[in-house]
Motif scaffolding. Structure first.
Motif, PDB file in Angstrom:
ATOM      1  N   ARG A  87       0.839  -1.206   0.000  1.00 39.45           N
ATOM      2  CA  ARG A  87       0.000   0.000   0.000  1.00 39.45           C
ATOM      3  C   ARG A  87       0.866   1.244   0.000  1.00 39.45           C
ATOM      4  O   ARG A  87       2.047   1.191   0.317  1.00 39.45           O
ATOM      5  N   ASN A  88       0.221   2.349  -0.325  1.00 39.54           N
ATOM      6  CA  ASN A  88       0.919   3.627  -0.281  1.00 39.54           C
ATOM      7  C   ASN A  88       0.848   4.184   1.140  1.00 39.54           C
ATOM      8  O   ASN A  88      -0.087   3.896   1.892  1.00 39.54           O
ATOM      9  N   ASP A 112      -1.507   9.842   0.261  1.00 42.57           N
ATOM     10  CA  ASP A 112      -1.936  10.174  -1.101  1.00 42.57           C
ATOM     11  C   ASP A 112      -0.834  10.783  -1.965  1.00 42.57           C
ATOM     12  O   ASP A 112      -1.004  10.928  -3.173  1.00 42.57           O
ATOM     13  N   TRP A 146       2.029   5.996  -6.507  1.00 41.02           N
ATOM     14  CA  TRP A 146       0.951   6.038  -7.483  1.00 41.02           C
ATOM     15  C   TRP A 146       1.170   4.974  -8.556  1.00 41.02           C
ATOM     16  O   TRP A 146       2.295   4.664  -8.924  1.00 41.02           O
ATOM     17  N   LEU A 156      -6.452   9.170  -8.199  1.00 42.64           N
ATOM     18  CA  LEU A 156      -5.853  10.286  -7.469  1.00 42.64           C
ATOM     19  C   LEU A 156      -6.690  11.537  -7.702  1.00 42.64           C
ATOM     20  O   LEU A 156      -6.983  12.285  -6.775  1.00 42.64           O
ATOM     21  N   LEU A 193      -4.420   5.415  -6.731  1.00 42.11           N
ATOM     22  CA  LEU A 193      -3.895   4.979  -5.436  1.00 42.11           C
ATOM     23  C   LEU A 193      -4.445   3.579  -5.185  1.00 42.11           C
ATOM     24  O   LEU A 193      -5.649   3.355  -5.313  1.00 42.11           O
TER      25      LEU A 193
END
Length: 133
Positions: A57-58, A61, A65, A111, A124
């Motif tokens: 996961r990121n 934000d 990406w 995004l 995302l």
């Protein structure tokens, strides 16, 4: 560091800022505990043979990406039952499947929302895998 996913024919480069969220939430030991008819404790333990979750996961934000084109490739792989992939993460290759049973193979959101999105638009995403080695 490179982060890639491959089916042996197509290799998809993933953003190296995706992090392994559940890296330390899994142990190599499987254990079953029960009581015998006499009330004695019976413990069986062994080393797990695969099944380690890998959730990428990121952090926020502003990082990690993926393009809509990359998500389309991930969706195509996820739509094949039993599709095994090789995930190269921190110099180690993991043979993985998508985790369909645990919240779905991924979550994705744009995004920026566009009425007519392009393949180059940013997404995302959280990707869910399970090892099979």
């Amino acid at each position: 560091m490179t982060l890639t996913l491959s089916d042996g024919t197509t290799t998809l480069a993933l953003d190296p800022d995706l992090y392994w969220d559940d890296e330390f939430a899994w142990g190599a030991v499987e254990q079953a505990v029960e009581r015998s008819l006499t009330g004695a404790l019976v413990v069986d333990a062994g080393v797990r043979q695969g099944g380690r979750p890998i959730t990428l996961r990121n952090e926020d934000d502003a990082s990690a990406w993926l393009t809509r084109a990359a998500m389309a490739q991930l969706q195509a792989w996820a739509d094949v039952p039993g599709q095994q992939l090789t995930l190269s993460l921190r110099g180690t290759a993991h043979v993985v499947l998508f985790r369909h049973h645990d919240g779905g193979p991924f979550e994705a959101r744009p995004l920026v929302h566009y009425a007519d999105p392009a393949a180059t638009d940013w997404v995302l995403a959280t990707l869910r895998f399970i090892t099979v080695e």
